[in-house]
Design a protein around this motif. Structure first.
Motif, PDB file in Angstrom:
ATOM      1  N   PRO A  43     -55.544  64.000  98.722  1.00 41.33           N
ATOM      2  CA  PRO A  43     -56.700  64.843  97.732  1.00 41.33           C
ATOM      3  C   PRO A  43     -56.180  64.842  96.415  1.00 41.33           C
ATOM      4  CG  PRO A  43     -55.230  66.449  98.972  1.00 41.33           C
ATOM      5  CD  PRO A  43     -54.927  65.023  99.626  1.00 41.33           C
ATOM      6  N   VAL A  44     -55.114  64.873  95.805  1.00 52.33           N
ATOM      7  CA  VAL A  44     -54.258  64.978  94.649  1.00 52.33           C
ATOM      8  C   VAL A  44     -54.843  63.375  93.877  1.00 52.33           C
ATOM      9  CG1 VAL A  44     -52.528  64.923  92.929  1.00 52.33           C
ATOM     10  CG2 VAL A  44     -52.605  66.552  94.856  1.00 52.33           C
ATOM     11  N   ARG A  45     -54.404  62.331  94.596  1.00 52.26           N
ATOM     12  CA  ARG A  45     -54.948  61.246  93.992  1.00 52.26           C
ATOM     13  C   ARG A  45     -56.259  60.903  93.821  1.00 52.26           C
ATOM     14  NH1 ARG A  45     -52.605  56.052  93.372  1.00 52.26           N
ATOM     15  NH2 ARG A  45     -50.770  57.284  92.679  1.00 52.26           N
ATOM     16  N   THR A  46     -56.860  61.232  94.848  1.00 55.44           N
ATOM     17  CA  THR A  46     -58.405  61.094  94.935  1.00 55.44           C
ATOM     18  C   THR A  46     -58.949  61.806  93.819  1.00 55.44           C
ATOM     19  OG1 THR A  46     -58.605  60.987  97.369  1.00 55.44           O
ATOM     20  CG2 THR A  46     -60.440  61.496  96.158  1.00 55.44           C
ATOM     21  N   GLN A  47     -58.549  63.202  93.575  1.00 54.46           N
ATOM     22  CA  GLN A  47     -59.055  64.024  92.365  1.00 54.46           C
ATOM     23  C   GLN A  47     -58.913  63.196  91.078  1.00 54.46           C
ATOM     24  OE1 GLN A  47     -61.313  66.426  92.439  1.00 54.46           O
ATOM     25  NE2 GLN A  47     -61.248  66.964  90.208  1.00 54.46           N
ATOM     26  N   GLU A  48     -57.617  62.757  90.826  1.00 55.85           N
ATOM     27  CA  GLU A  48     -57.353  61.881  89.680  1.00 55.85           C
ATOM     28  C   GLU A  48     -58.279  60.611  89.533  1.00 55.85           C
ATOM     29  OE1 GLU A  48     -53.400  60.783  90.336  1.00 55.85           O
ATOM     30  OE2 GLU A  48     -52.574  62.845  89.739  1.00 55.85           O
ATOM     31  N   PHE A  49     -58.643  60.040  90.441  1.00 52.35           N
ATOM     32  CA  PHE A  49     -59.663  59.055  90.224  1.00 52.35           C
ATOM     33  C   PHE A  49     -60.788  59.360  90.060  1.00 52.35           C
ATOM     34  CE2 PHE A  49     -56.278  56.236  92.142  1.00 52.35           C
ATOM     35  CZ  PHE A  49     -56.964  54.951  92.130  1.00 52.35           C
ATOM     36  N   TYR A  50     -61.403  60.545  90.260  1.00 54.75           N
ATOM     37  CA  TYR A  50     -62.640  61.101  89.854  1.00 54.75           C
ATOM     38  C   TYR A  50     -62.654  61.440  88.453  1.00 54.75           C
ATOM     39  CZ  TYR A  50     -64.824  61.172  94.664  1.00 54.75           C
ATOM     40  OH  TYR A  50     -65.446  60.522  95.755  1.00 54.75           O
ATOM     41  N   GLN A  51     -61.650  62.025  88.131  1.00 55.79           N
ATOM     42  CA  GLN A  51     -61.334  62.376  86.489  1.00 55.79           C
ATOM     43  C   GLN A  51     -61.231  61.469  85.853  1.00 55.79           C
ATOM     44  OE1 GLN A  51     -58.171  65.243  87.000  1.00 55.79           O
ATOM     45  NE2 GLN A  51     -59.244  66.987  87.662  1.00 55.79           N
ATOM     46  N   SER A  52     -60.561  60.392  86.302  1.00 53.37           N
ATOM     47  CA  SER A  52     -60.322  59.179  85.293  1.00 53.37           C
ATOM     48  C   SER A  52     -61.442  58.127  85.033  1.00 53.37           C
ATOM     49  CB  SER A  52     -59.191  58.235  85.815  1.00 53.37           C
ATOM     50  OG  SER A  52     -59.575  57.657  87.016  1.00 53.37           O
ATOM     51  N   GLY A  53     -62.452  58.055  85.835  1.00 52.83           N
ATOM     52  CA  GLY A  53     -63.649  57.712  85.659  1.00 52.83           C
ATOM     53  C   GLY A  53     -63.500  55.962  86.382  1.00 52.83           C
ATOM     54  N   LEU A  54     -62.401  55.814  86.991  1.00 53.93           N
ATOM     55  CA  LEU A  54     -62.141  54.552  87.726  1.00 53.93           C
ATOM     56  C   LEU A  54     -63.104  53.945  88.513  1.00 53.93           C
ATOM     57  CD1 LEU A  54     -58.173  54.360  87.787  1.00 53.93           C
ATOM     58  CD2 LEU A  54     -59.694  52.952  86.292  1.00 53.93           C
ATOM     59  N   LEU A  55     -63.703  55.022  89.262  1.00 52.32           N
ATOM     60  CA  LEU A  55     -64.716  54.589  90.379  1.00 52.32           C
ATOM     61  C   LEU A  55     -66.158  54.188  89.825  1.00 52.32           C
ATOM     62  CD1 LEU A  55     -63.383  57.189  93.002  1.00 52.32           C
ATOM     63  CD2 LEU A  55     -62.889  54.713  92.948  1.00 52.32           C
ATOM     64  N   GLN A  56     -66.095  54.505  88.405  1.00 52.43           N
ATOM     65  CA  GLN A  56     -67.648  54.174  87.904  1.00 52.43           C
ATOM     66  C   GLN A  56     -67.966  52.631  87.880  1.00 52.43           C
ATOM     67  OE1 GLN A  56     -69.709  56.537  86.983  1.00 52.43           O
ATOM     68  NE2 GLN A  56     -68.169  58.124  87.644  1.00 52.43           N
ATOM     69  N   LYS A  57     -69.190  52.414  87.926  1.00 54.68           N
ATOM     70  CA  LYS A  57     -69.661  51.067  88.214  1.00 54.68           C
ATOM     71  C   LYS A  57     -68.994  50.063  86.866  1.00 54.68           C
ATOM     72  CE  LYS A  57     -74.322  51.544  85.960  1.00 54.68           C
ATOM     73  NZ  LYS A  57     -75.755  51.256  86.355  1.00 54.68           N
ATOM     74  N   GLY A  58     -68.673  50.496  85.959  1.00 51.77           N
ATOM     75  CA  GLY A  58     -68.088  49.466  84.693  1.00 51.77           C
ATOM     76  C   GLY A  58     -66.686  48.870  84.938  1.00 51.77           C
ATOM     77  N   HIS A  59     -66.497  49.283  86.225  1.00 52.68           N
ATOM     78  CA  HIS A  59     -65.181  48.871  86.923  1.00 52.68           C
ATOM     79  C   HIS A  59     -65.143  47.992  87.943  1.00 52.68           C
ATOM     80  CE1 HIS A  59     -62.544  51.679  84.022  1.00 52.68           C
ATOM     81  NE2 HIS A  59     -63.499  52.310  84.299  1.00 52.68           N
ATOM     82  N   HIS A  60     -64.150  46.914  87.847  1.00 46.73           N
ATOM     83  CA  HIS A  60     -64.312  46.099  89.123  1.00 46.73           C
ATOM     84  C   HIS A  60     -63.459  46.503  90.117  1.00 46.73           C
ATOM     85  CE1 HIS A  60     -64.736  42.139  91.391  1.00 46.73           C
ATOM     86  NE2 HIS A  60     -63.406  42.634  91.652  1.00 46.73           N
ATOM     87  N   ALA A  61     -64.183  47.245  91.374  1.00 43.72           N
ATOM     88  CA  ALA A  61     -63.428  47.842  92.370  1.00 43.72           C
ATOM     89  C   ALA A  61     -63.888  46.962  93.759  1.00 43.72           C
ATOM     90  CB  ALA A  61     -63.634  49.310  92.475  1.00 43.72           C
ATOM     91  N   GLU A  62     -62.847  46.697  94.532  1.00 40.13           N
ATOM     92  CA  GLU A  62     -62.943  46.446  95.957  1.00 40.13           C
ATOM     93  C   GLU A  62     -61.693  47.040  96.708  1.00 40.13           C
ATOM     94  OE1 GLU A  62     -63.000  42.260  95.407  1.00 40.13           O
ATOM     95  OE2 GLU A  62     -60.813  42.094  95.046  1.00 40.13           O
TER      96      GLU A  62
END
Length: 316
Positions: A43-62
């Motif tokens: 849960p801590v790592r997940t929250q960090e990802f949301y706050q960082s914006g890394l999951l937004q569509k401008g990033h290449h994620a797979e």
């Protein structure tokens, strides 16, 4: 007989629920902008990802399933000495290689576990079963919660397996994607053409938010709304109506790809909580994990419940 339940990191459940029931989470590899992360649904790592914006569509994620060899090593190290029977429930095999890799790992584990148990001083045999949940995200969470109730009944191994596989056909899931363009782009990279360019364009141009509904991962659009909040209200109304009509397991699973502040502001959430309390149903409310968010997009919502055959429109 010690029975253990394994889920993968696409399975959305509240952290406290997973910890209370000692669920083992099979990790998934996430690659974002050429950086590699191991998603263990922390849960801590997940929250960090949301706050960082890394999951937004401008990033290449797979995402990428652990290899059969990696899963084998985890099972041998963490599972075979802790349990006598292990049930591994994976995200639907139609969307991921996790089921196939876990099945390969199970076969090699079954051929080699005896020396590990012997060295650890653990007597007796060990057995495993890998189950295709036929679900995604909140649906996986619902199946896991129901499986725990079956384990508590101390069913035989075969009866437990049969009950789990039977119940997968009774899980109904609602998904509200926040951004159809995001889903289409992620699907295109996987070679999945189920989301057309036209639908994605209309969703963006006209601000249409669909509600996708069906059994397990095989859903179809059942509503088109002009705002995310209206779509959420429809899903909440559906869930409340279905709770009042009766469920096959006393859980409703809801995962959301957003911050906890945004989750608490969802329209109809408190009404859903009240309905659950009135009917003896536990609401499994969780923040959508990294794997789930990469798949369906941040800001999205997934709800699942177990019920007799019905239509979404029956509860509007």
């Amino acid at each position: 007989m010690r029975v253990g339940l394994i889920v993968d990191s696409a399975c959305d459940l509240p952290y406290e629920f997973r910890r209370e029931h000692d669920l083992f989470v099979l990790p998934v590899t996430a690659r974002i902008d050429q950086q590699t992360y191991i998603d263990e649904h922390d849960p801590v790592r997940t929250q960090e990802f949301y706050q960082s914006g890394l999951l937004q569509k401008g990033h290449h994620a797979e995402t990428e399933a652990f290899s059969a060899s990696q899963i084998h090593d985890l099972f041998m190290e963490k599972i075979v000495t802790e349990f006598d029977v292990a049930i591994c429930e994976t995200v639907t095999r139609s969307r991921s290689l996790i089921f196939d890799h876990a099945t390969q790992a199970m076969n090699t584990v079954m051929a080699n576990y005896r020396s590990v148990r012997s060295a650890a001083g653990v007597p007796g045999n060990f057995s495993m079963r890998v189950v295709d949940s036929k679900q995604i995200f909140a649906g996986q969470g619902l199946l896991a919660a129901h499986t725990l109730t079956l384990i508590a009944k101390k069913l035989s191994k075969n009866a437990l397996r049969n009950e789990i596989e039977r119940f997968t056909g009774n899980i109904y899931t609602c998904v509200i994607p926040r951004d159809l363009h995001y889903i289409r782009e992620r699907a295109r990279r996987r070679g999945d053409n189920s989301v057309s360019a036209l639908v994605a364009f209309l969703g963006k141009a006209l601000n249409i938010t669909p509600v996708i509904f069906g059994q397990g991962s095989e859903g179809q659009p059942v509503a088109k709304t002009r705002s995310f909040d209206v779509a959420v209200e429809k899903v909440m109304n559906y869930a409340i109506g279905r709770i009042q009509a009766g469920l096959l397991t006393p859980y409703v699973s809801l995962s959301c790809g957003m911050s906890w502040t945004e989750i608490e502001e969802l329209p109809g959430l408190n009404r859903l909580r009240d309905a659950c309390e009135q009917h003896g149903v536990e609401l499994l409310l969780s923040q959508m994990g990294i794997t789930s968010s990469i798949y369906v997009g941040p800001g999205s919502l997934c709800l699942a419940l177990g019920a007799e055959p019905h239509h979404f429109r029956d509860f509007q």
